[in-house]
Enzyme design. Sequence first.
Site, PDB file in Angstrom:
ATOM      1  CD  GLU A   1      62.389  35.993 105.079  1.00 50.56           C
ATOM      2  OE1 GLU A   1      62.135  35.413 104.023  1.00 50.56           O
ATOM      3  OE2 GLU A   1      62.860  37.147 105.132  1.00 50.56           O
TER       4      GLU A   1
ATOM      5  CB  SER B   1      61.509  40.096  99.211  1.00 49.19           C
ATOM      6  OG  SER B   1      62.802  40.572  98.958  1.00 49.19           O
TER       7      SER B   1
ATOM      8  CG  ASP C   1      88.705  39.865  93.147  1.00 46.47           C
ATOM      9  OD1 ASP C   1      89.156  39.799  94.312  1.00 46.47           O
ATOM     10  OD2 ASP C   1      88.929  40.822  92.372  1.00 46.47           O
TER      11      ASP C   1
ATOM     12  CE  LYS D   1      73.151  47.518  94.318  1.00 45.68           C
ATOM     13  NZ  LYS D   1      74.171  47.591  93.268  1.00 45.68           N
TER      14      LYS D   1
ATOM     15  CB  CYS E   1      63.509  41.346 105.533  1.00 45.82           C
ATOM     16  SG  CYS E   1      64.560  40.101 104.832  1.00 45.82           S
TER      17      CYS E   1
ATOM     18  CE1 TYR F   1      68.555  34.558  98.743  1.00 44.80           C
ATOM     19  CE2 TYR F   1      70.148  34.822 100.510  1.00 44.80           C
ATOM     20  CZ  TYR F   1      69.066  35.284  99.802  1.00 44.80           C
ATOM     21  OH  TYR F   1      68.492  36.487 100.137  1.00 44.80           O
TER      22      TYR F   1
ATOM     23  CB  THR G   1      73.477  37.866 100.492  1.00 47.05           C
ATOM     24  OG1 THR G   1      72.624  36.960  99.783  1.00 47.05           O
ATOM     25  CG2 THR G   1      74.284  38.665  99.490  1.00 47.05           C
TER      26      THR G   1
ATOM     27  CG  ASN H   1      69.678  39.115 104.806  1.00 49.59           C
ATOM     28  OD1 ASN H   1      69.148  39.721 105.747  1.00 49.59           O
ATOM     29  ND2 ASN H   1      69.093  38.964 103.629  1.00 49.59           N
TER      30      ASN H   1
ATOM     31  CG  HIS I   1      66.374  44.754 105.018  1.00 49.29           C
ATOM     32  ND1 HIS I   1      66.734  43.754 105.878  1.00 49.29           N
ATOM     33  CD2 HIS I   1      66.285  44.183 103.787  1.00 49.29           C
ATOM     34  CE1 HIS I   1      66.850  42.625 105.196  1.00 49.29           C
ATOM     35  NE2 HIS I   1      66.589  42.858 103.930  1.00 49.29           N
TER      36      HIS I   1
HETATM   37  P1  HMG Z   1      76.043  38.765  91.739  1.00 48.56           P
HETATM   38  O1  HMG Z   1      75.462  38.683  90.401  1.00 48.56           O
HETATM   39  O2  HMG Z   1      76.879  37.637  92.209  1.00 48.56           O
HETATM   40  O3  HMG Z   1      76.947  40.023  91.919  1.00 48.56           O
HETATM   41  O4  HMG Z   1      74.829  38.967  92.752  1.00 48.56           O
HETATM   42  P2  HMG Z   1      77.104  41.319  90.959  1.00 48.56           P
HETATM   43  O5  HMG Z   1      77.719  40.913  89.684  1.00 48.56           O
HETATM   44  O6  HMG Z   1      75.829  42.106  90.933  1.00 48.56           O
HETATM   45  O7  HMG Z   1      78.207  42.089  91.797  1.00 48.56           O
HETATM   46  C1  HMG Z   1      77.924  42.591  93.072  1.00 48.56           C
HETATM   47  C2  HMG Z   1      78.709  43.864  93.279  1.00 48.56           C
HETATM   48  O8  HMG Z   1      80.109  43.543  93.353  1.00 48.56           O
HETATM   49  C3  HMG Z   1      78.581  44.860  92.112  1.00 48.56           C
HETATM   50  O9  HMG Z   1      78.544  46.133  92.705  1.00 48.56           O
HETATM   51  C4  HMG Z   1      79.884  44.661  91.335  1.00 48.56           C
HETATM   52  O10 HMG Z   1      80.267  45.810  90.592  1.00 48.56           O
HETATM   53  C5  HMG Z   1      80.840  44.389  92.468  1.00 48.56           C
HETATM   54  P3  HMG Z   1      77.370  47.174  92.269  1.00 48.56           P
HETATM   55  O11 HMG Z   1      77.601  47.445  90.838  1.00 48.56           O
HETATM   56  O12 HMG Z   1      76.063  46.464  92.490  1.00 48.56           O
HETATM   57  O13 HMG Z   1      77.561  48.344  93.177  1.00 48.56           O
HETATM   58  N1  HMG Z   1      82.062  43.665  92.085  1.00 48.56           N
HETATM   59  C6  HMG Z   1      83.285  43.931  92.587  1.00 48.56           C
HETATM   60  N2  HMG Z   1      83.702  44.866  93.460  1.00 48.56           N
HETATM   61  C7  HMG Z   1      85.038  44.864  93.798  1.00 48.56           C
HETATM   62  N3  HMG Z   1      85.930  44.005  93.273  1.00 48.56           N
HETATM   63  C8  HMG Z   1      85.561  43.059  92.377  1.00 48.56           C
HETATM   64  C9  HMG Z   1      84.174  42.998  92.009  1.00 48.56           C
HETATM   65  N4  HMG Z   1      83.449  42.206  91.178  1.00 48.56           N
HETATM   66  C10 HMG Z   1      82.160  42.620  91.239  1.00 48.56           C
HETATM   67  N5  HMG Z   1      86.455  42.204  91.883  1.00 48.56           N
HETATM   68  C11 HMG Z   1      73.359  39.665  94.474  1.00 48.56           C
HETATM   69  C12 HMG Z   1      74.743  39.839  93.847  1.00 48.56           C
HETATM   70  C13 HMG Z   1      73.219  40.603  95.656  1.00 48.56           C
HETATM   71  C14 HMG Z   1      72.288  39.986  93.428  1.00 48.56           C
HETATM   72  C15 HMG Z   1      73.219  38.189  94.953  1.00 48.56           C
HETATM   73  O14 HMG Z   1      74.149  37.924  95.963  1.00 48.56           O
HETATM   74  C16 HMG Z   1      71.836  37.843  95.454  1.00 48.56           C
HETATM   75  O15 HMG Z   1      70.947  37.485  94.684  1.00 48.56           O
HETATM   76  N6  HMG Z   1      71.604  37.946  96.822  1.00 48.56           N
HETATM   77  C17 HMG Z   1      70.316  37.643  97.424  1.00 48.56           C
HETATM   78  C18 HMG Z   1      69.264  38.695  97.147  1.00 48.56           C
HETATM   79  C19 HMG Z   1      69.455  39.986  97.909  1.00 48.56           C
HETATM   80  O16 HMG Z   1      70.146  40.059  98.901  1.00 48.56           O
HETATM   81  N7  HMG Z   1      68.767  41.043  97.448  1.00 48.56           N
HETATM   82  C20 HMG Z   1      68.801  42.316  98.130  1.00 48.56           C
HETATM   83  C21 HMG Z   1      67.525  43.128  97.928  1.00 48.56           C
HETATM   84  S1  HMG Z   1      66.096  42.180  98.380  1.00 48.56           S
HETATM   85  C22 HMG Z   1      66.071  42.242 100.115  1.00 48.56           C
HETATM   86  O17 HMG Z   1      66.746  43.015 100.721  1.00 48.56           O
HETATM   87  C23 HMG Z   1      65.182  41.268 100.814  1.00 48.56           C
HETATM   88  C24 HMG Z   1      65.857  40.040 101.387  1.00 48.56           C
HETATM   89  O18 HMG Z   1      66.553  40.383 102.582  1.00 48.56           O
HETATM   90  C25 HMG Z   1      64.803  38.958 101.671  1.00 48.56           C
HETATM   91  C26 HMG Z   1      63.582  39.323 102.514  1.00 48.56           C
HETATM   92  O19 HMG Z   1      63.008  40.393 102.455  1.00 48.56           O
HETATM   93  O20 HMG Z   1      63.140  38.400 103.210  1.00 48.56           O
HETATM   94  C27 HMG Z   1      66.869  39.421 100.431  1.00 48.56           C
END
Ligand code: HMG
Length: 392
Positions: free
Chosen positions: A82, A312, A32, A245, A114, A146, A155, A279, A236
């Site tokens: 990185e 991270s 969606d 969040k 990051c 990814y 992302t 990102n 970030h």
């Molecule tokens: P996911 O499992 O696909 O998504 O992974 P989800 O099920 O958690 O849903 C995401 C959000 O969409 C949720 O909102 C849902 O409710 C909502 P939340 O509850 O979290 O507020 N949702 C909807 N909203 C509207 N309409 C809909 C609908 N359906 C669901 N129909 C995840 C998401 C971010 C985990 C994944 O994409 C991922 O693993 N990304 C990479 C990791 C990442 O970015 N982590 C962030 C923190 S770590 C960081 O910042 C460091 C980093 O930059 C690396 C570094 O430091 O080098 C990553």
Amino acid sequence: MKELEVGIDKIGLYVPKYYIDMKELATYRGVDPNKWTIGIGQEQMAVPTLASDVVALAANAANQIITEEDKGLIDQVIVGTESGVDHSKSIATFVHGLLEINPFAKAFEIKQACYGATAALQLACDYVRLRPERKVLVIATDISRYGLDTSGEPTQGAGAIAMLVSANPKILTIRQESFMHTNHQFDFWRPNDSEYAMVDGHFSTKLYQDEFVKVLEHVEAMNPSLLERIEAMTFHLPFTKMGLKALNAYEEAKGSHPIIDKWRSHYDASRVLNRRVGNIYTGSLFLSLISLLAKDDTLSAGETIGLFSYGSGAVSELLIGQLQPDYRQYVNSEEIEQHLDRRDALTVEQYETIFLEKQLVNDGQSAPLTADEVGFYFAGITDYKRQYHYQA
Ligand code: HMG
């Protein structure tokens, strides 16, 4: 004694020539679109070609902001990344050469996910505090990958931010006082033999929120009145829901408070550009800063800005900045929009083809590459040496 004012004198952004629309990609993947545009908070995602690698992105970002005079005054080129292109040679040495910065400068790279560019910015500020007549060029450059059809796919992104650090900066001073925290974890990492990042997605978002709360509680303990003086908080932003969040997590820990509402009121402005880029790892915090400065008409010179950096693994740091009198003049919202608007949208098929392209290195050679547009580009590999050209 009054602290010498040191910080970001110039800031520049460079993103690749192509992007993919998130609604189109979501529909193709059977997701969606609201999940990605609202749930994650992304509209578009920058897509780099092979020619638009991290060195080219970095050189193009820096080239937009530095003058011939700056090149003589720069003592250090520090790259936070990185996405290094070599186990030994730093991206900073390539950039130093391409931009013809004076040879009596040093150049090196910093890595901690990051967080790397934040460490670079801090090092730069400390260096200039001791030598106020000199300058340091700090660049954040990254490509986030990814893999196709993974949960991290929405992302991804690519881009570079260049910052010139000087005394009496025109945009933002950075205070000496900052607040950091380290917590050895595997939330996101990329082993040496892996092209793609590994991630424990939900754990990573939880850890990010916990680290934000810990750092802010540390601020409360060390300098009790400081948080209330922060007008806007930048984050970030691996995806643009992440900062919200973190604010919610802090509210849950502390209870509701007018300062959190104030930070929320500035939040949308701080993510306008990130929504269109994705990102960019080390640069994401500074992209959010540019977004805030360019898009928030309610801010005034002299106000205090928080910069929350998260890498991270995990290292976090809150920097404290102060807006300088004419900062608006030096962050040109129209030019930034033009830079994003110059891009071409890809179809999903084109995005997947570009994503899967490899350098095809054989005996240290690769096929020559052509430029996507005007500027520096990665032209291929000869005798194991990466070649960069400038397309006029
Ligand atoms: P996911 O499992 O696909 O998504 O992974 P989800 O099920 O958690 O849903 C995401 C959000 O969409 C949720 O909102 C849902 O409710 C909502 P939340 O509850 O979290 O507020 N949702 C909807 N909203 C509207 N309409 C809909 C609908 N359906 C669901 N129909 C995840 C998401 C971010 C985990 C994944 O994409 C991922 O693993 N990304 C990479 C990791 C990442 O970015 N982590 C962030 C923190 S770590 C960081 O910042 C460091 C980093 O930059 C690396 C570094 O430091 O080098 C990553």
